[in-house]
Write an enzyme that holds these catalytic residues in place. Sequence first.
Site, PDB file in Angstrom:
ATOM      1  NE  ARG A   1      26.684  41.918  34.365  1.00  0.00           N
ATOM      2  CZ  ARG A   1      27.590  40.983  34.135  1.00  0.00           C
ATOM      3  NH1 ARG A   1      28.509  40.721  35.034  1.00  0.00           N
ATOM      4  NH2 ARG A   1      27.607  40.329  32.999  1.00  0.00           N
TER       5      ARG A   1
ATOM      6  N   PRO B   1      37.751  41.028  40.700  1.00  0.00           N
ATOM      7  CG  PRO B   1      38.878  40.064  42.501  1.00  0.00           C
ATOM      8  CD  PRO B   1      37.674  40.861  42.140  1.00  0.00           C
ATOM      9  CD  GLU B   2      36.769  40.193  34.714  1.00  0.00           C
ATOM     10  OE1 GLU B   2      37.101  39.728  33.606  1.00  0.00           O
ATOM     11  OE2 GLU B   2      36.000  41.165  34.833  1.00  0.00           O
TER      12      GLU B   2
ATOM     13  CE  LYS C   1      34.617  35.455  36.891  1.00  0.00           C
ATOM     14  NZ  LYS C   1      33.449  36.333  36.717  1.00  0.00           N
TER      15      LYS C   1
END
Length: 278
Positions: free
Chosen positions: A261, A2-3, A62
């Site tokens: 990534r 989550p951002e 975050k």
Amino acid sequence: MPELPELEVVREVLQRRVVGQTITAVEVIPPGGAVVVRDLTQAGFAAALAGATIAAVVRRGKYLVFTLQAAITPLFLVLNPKLSGRLQLAGPADKRKARTWAIFKLSNGGQLRYYDQKQMGQLYLTHGLATVPDYAGLGPEPFDLSLEEFCERLKPHRGEIKGVLTRGEFVAGIGNAYADEILWEARLHPFRKRTQLTQEEIERLYQAMRSTLLASIDKVRQEMQEHIELKPRDFMAVHMKTGEPCPRCGTPISLVGANQRITNFCRKCQPGGLIKGM
Ligand SMILES: [Zn+2]
């Protein structure tokens, strides 16, 4: 992971649903609970929280920070959900999700639960936020930065622009997914070096950071509603959209990297850059 947009909407829901509630009991479930719960007060996680009232919920980068009114104050419960940590609002009779590690029972009869597939997230209980790992070094929030400050803070960073955007000390709250979205909006190749960017491109990046995050908060709010365990991302333009048409030009979205990534971008809208791994 989550951002900023997801955590901001979670914060809004928690502000409505749990602020003012007293934590009547806490259940920490082994073995995962022992991994995700970090008591920095030495008072005992469940013991220190029982009877505390949730006075406020704020988001910083975050992290989510619950300010508590308790026998010994200040007292904070700080969540860093990392890759897979999720909060859930539930009733006492609701079936527990797999890998639920902590349950906070509230005075209104509801429960706030924490579950985490990979047990990489952390729940810190502390009397001072400076003791929470990596918290004190967080950079400013994206919406608190002026264009001038943004340009000034960029100067010491010389590397690939996506790597700079996701560095919490530069600006807080932007991770792998939203960096892809912001760079697509700014029409900048993710692997261009900061030193190659013109002033005009840096200004475009600044505007895209703000507009993308703001628009995303709106979309997340519509899709998440009260279900804070969700991570709605279907609306995204490029992230996790490998091979799908770019919403701007129709070119299939490119992919670089693997696992957590990955980088997605449109090679037509976001030209240039030395492309790694291609
Ligand atoms: Zn495109």
